[in-house]
Design an enzyme around this catalytic site. Structure first.
Site, PDB file in Angstrom:
ATOM      1  N   ASP A  77      -4.636   1.084  -1.696  1.00 54.02           N
ATOM      2  CA  ASP A  77      -5.178  -0.189  -1.201  1.00 54.02           C
ATOM      3  C   ASP A  77      -5.240  -1.226  -2.321  1.00 54.02           C
ATOM      4  O   ASP A  77      -4.879  -2.395  -2.124  1.00 54.02           O
ATOM      5  CB  ASP A  77      -6.596   0.014  -0.640  1.00 54.02           C
TER       6      ASP A  77
ATOM      7  N   HIS B 259       1.546   4.224  -2.948  1.00 53.59           N
ATOM      8  CA  HIS B 259       1.376   5.680  -2.826  1.00 53.59           C
ATOM      9  C   HIS B 259       2.354   6.441  -3.721  1.00 53.59           C
ATOM     10  O   HIS B 259       2.088   7.585  -4.097  1.00 53.59           O
ATOM     11  CB  HIS B 259       1.544   6.121  -1.375  1.00 53.59           C
TER      12      HIS B 259
ATOM     13  N   HIS C 206       0.849  -1.206   0.000  1.00 47.05           N
ATOM     14  CA  HIS C 206       0.000   0.000   0.000  1.00 47.05           C
ATOM     15  C   HIS C 206       0.882   1.251   0.000  1.00 47.05           C
ATOM     16  O   HIS C 206       0.656   2.183  -0.795  1.00 47.05           O
ATOM     17  CB  HIS C 206      -0.909  -0.016   1.239  1.00 47.05           C
ATOM     18  N   GLU C 207       1.879   1.275   0.883  1.00 51.73           N
ATOM     19  CA  GLU C 207       2.747   2.458   0.957  1.00 51.73           C
ATOM     20  C   GLU C 207       3.585   2.605  -0.311  1.00 51.73           C
ATOM     21  O   GLU C 207       3.795   3.722  -0.796  1.00 51.73           O
ATOM     22  CB  GLU C 207       3.642   2.399   2.201  1.00 51.73           C
TER      23      GLU C 207
ATOM     24  N   GLU D 227      -5.963   6.957  -1.386  1.00 53.80           N
ATOM     25  CA  GLU D 227      -5.845   5.802  -0.482  1.00 53.80           C
ATOM     26  C   GLU D 227      -6.463   4.547  -1.098  1.00 53.80           C
ATOM     27  O   GLU D 227      -5.970   3.435  -0.891  1.00 53.80           O
ATOM     28  CB  GLU D 227      -6.507   6.107   0.865  1.00 53.80           C
TER      29      GLU D 227
END
Length: 638
Positions: free
Chosen positions: A550, A490, A486-487, A546
């Protein structure tokens, strides 16, 4: 990990995994929510309070000077007998400063010192990385925050806004009376505060507008910024805190400074002065007597639906650890995480980056040029796991003055704030520090920093259900693996994709690739926009970054899980749903829908698996099942 019914998953994955827990879970009265993340927060709180109480009692000796200074400050925070005896007295010197203000020229004279002290002002200055040249720190000017959590609460027809302002007004009137103002003066201060707040509202951004990082970058020539104000000499104020001559300033809220004279002018001076008093009293009441501390939480508790304030012990813990956050984080990381776990998770992060790189190389919708630049960005991604290698030097300057030395809780907190702000302003024009942690190691969270191109995983999140050697590899990938990916995602969401491998705001996409990506992002907006939750609806635009992260995170984590010999996709999807378990007050859920860039936890758990083809084969989900989503509606970006 308990097995779950396939029939139940077909109806609702989140409920199938968390249904029994939801039936029995109770939200503590001093919480607005409970669940996966909050359970870890509570466990760490209990562990560290035990350790620090032993140090405060003299049973254990702190093992470094900074921890010793923290414990002295913690002892002041815990001493409610002294805090109650002092009442509002520690606040009076700050209040007298504002009370004695005569006009804007007087404010002009005092403002540099007040900026260092962190007193409420009609604008603030800070120093951070220049988004177009992130190797250097530059100057930012910020608008003040509004009383209500988002400007949409002020809209005509918003039924919550007036009710919340009434709660705020009642709380502030009582607080002002308790710190020494008579009834008429207190009422006047509150009325003026609400009036000045209204002057700010039209010129600041909503949460949805602020979620677009590229719109934060509004550089303005410093001379033009200085000329914005007819009644305050912004150049003189800036030169008093910055050692040098800035040629530009970044304005995240440019409209506010375009209309600065409509807000800050002689006609509004008394409104602004009373607004400053109210802001000061609200901000600092938590450092005073117990009755002031608890009263000052009334508004925030109404916002979140939290029934009672934290007890004295917990409030002292959070106040002290918030001030010495990195000192506490380093203690927690060394004692409860350690170098072996740090190395193990670092390896896991590198593996996830490898999976991501492989997927980028195989990507079919990016051109070769954009794909190569995306891989370059990935190759330059910084990794921070567990806790920092060293403590920031600023903490060596934090010296706690005990009561015997004439100090009190508030005087120390104000002093530390002043030291920190002076340190921040000294960084103007200096190189940025890419190794600096912006989250302490005892924080149950993780983040990607687009201006630094780094991903950070504090020690606190690196435990069950996110990660444990007792869990299968698939369960770990459904937990921490998905969080890690997930990070990483980003870096390539609708915000992160605007920044290059150095964290600079710099378009590295071809026009066709950019257009295609925007269409995919629109599909993600559509997938979430308008979904019903807690009596309100999800804002797909607010939550898009976000949701993209995800989707990419879950998809990449699944690929990593499938590469292991013990792959178990039941366990993978089950743990994904488990980490999002959450029970919250309706008020808190509605507040998050208005201001949080994350979708509600239940929807994060349920919607993203529907985009993965393996989810359907794992649980035999058919077109007639509620969890089914037609293939042409499944959003696949990374």
């Amino acid at each position: 990990m308990a097995t779950i019914s396939q029939t139940a998953v077909k109806q609702d994955l989140y409920d199938a995994v968390n249904g029994n827990w939801l039936k029995t879970a109770e939200i503590p009265d001093d919480h607005a929510s409970t669940g996966g993340f909050m359970d870890l927060v509570d466990a760490i709180e209990k562990t560290l309070m035990h350790d620090f109480d032993a140090m405060a009692a003299g049973e254990v000796t702190p093992d470094n000077p900074q921890l010793a200074e923290f414990i002295k400050f913690y002892q002041l925070a815990k001493d409610f007998k002294q805090r109650d005896a002092d009442g509002a007295k520690p606040l009076q010197p700050c209040l007298k400063q504002i009370d004695s203000l005569s006009d804007l020229a007087d404010l002009q004279h005092r403002m540099p010192d007040w900026i260092y002290d962190g007193l409420p002002l009609p604008f603030s200055l800070d120093v951070d990385a220049d988004m177009k040249n992130t190797k250097v720190n530059t100057l930012f000017a910020q608008a003040p925050g509004t009383i209500l959590p988002d400007k949409t609460y002020y809209d005509e027809g918003n039924q919550q806004g007036p009710k919340l302002l009434a709660v705020y007004a009642q709380m502030m009137t009582k607080l002002l009376q308790k710190v020494g103002y008579d009834d008429i003066s207190a009422q006047k201060i509150v009325d003026d505060t609400l009036a000045f707040d209204r002057l700010i509202v039209p010129w600041v951004k909503s949460a949805e507008e602020a979620a677009d990082y590229s719109k934060m970058y509004n550089p303005r020539a410093f001379k033009d910024f200085a000329n914005n104000s007819r009644y305050l000499d912004l150049a003189a104020i800036t030169y008093a805190v910055i050692d040098g001559n800035p040629d530009k300033v970044i304005l995240p809220e440019p409209a506010y400074f375009d209309h600065f004279n409509e807000v800050v002018n002689p006609d509004n001076f008394n409104l602004m002065k009373n607004w400053m008093k109210a802001k000061l009293v609200q901000r600092l009441s938590g450092y005073l007597s117990d009755d002031l501390r608890t009263l000052s939480t009334t508004y925030s508790r109404t916002l979140s639906g939290q029934k009672t304030p934290r007890n004295q012990a917990k409030s002292a813990y959070y106040l002290a650890t918030g001030t010495f956050d990195q000192v506490v984080g380093l203690y927690y990381g060394h004692k409860y995480f350690g170098e072996a776990a740090k190395a193990d998770v670092h390896q896991m992060v590198e593996k996830m980056i490898g999976v991501y790189k492989k997927r980028l190389k195989a990507n079919t919708w990016l051109s070769a040029d954009t794909r190569a630049k995306a891989i370059t960005k990935l190759d330059n991604l910084g990794i921070q796991v567990g806790y920092p290698d060293k403590l920031e030097t600023i903490y060596t300057k934090f010296k706690t003055h005990t009561a015997e030395e004439g100090g009190n809780l508030l005087s120390n907190a104000l002093h530390f704030g002043r030291v920190a702000r002076k340190d921040m302003f000294a960084k103007w024009g200096q190189p940025t520090d890419r190794t600096r942690w912006e989250m302490s190691a005892n924080t149950v969270n993780a983040y990607y920093h687009p201006f630094m191109n780094i991903i950070v995983f504090p020690a606190a999140i690196l435990q069950a259900p996110f990660y444990s050697l007792d869990q299968s590899s698939s369960a770990n990938y459904g937990g921490i693996g998905a969080v890690i990916a997930h990070e990483i995602s980003h870096a390539f969401d609708n915000n992160g994709a605007l920044f290059d491998e150095f964290g600079n705001l710099n378009n590295w996409w071809t026009d066709d690739d950019s257009a295609h990506f925007k269409e995919l992002a629109k599909a993600m907006i559509t997938e979430f926009d308008g979904l019903d939750f807690a009596g309100a609806k999800v804002n797909g635009t607010l939550t898009v970054s976000e949701n993209i992260a995800d989707a990419g995170g879950l998809s990449c984590a699944e690929e990593a899980a499938k590469s292991e010999t013990d792959v178990d996709l039941h366990a993978f999807f089950t743990n994904w749903a488990m980490i999002w378990r959450m029970k919250a007050t309706k008020q808190y859920m509605q507040l998050l829908l208005s201001i949080d860039v994350h979708a509600p936890a239940k929807l994060r758990a349920n919607v993203q698996p529907k985009n993965l083809d393996d989810f359907y084969t794992t649980f035999d989900i058919q077109p007639t099942d509620p969890m089914y989503l037609a293939p042409d509606q499944r959003v696949k970006i990374w």
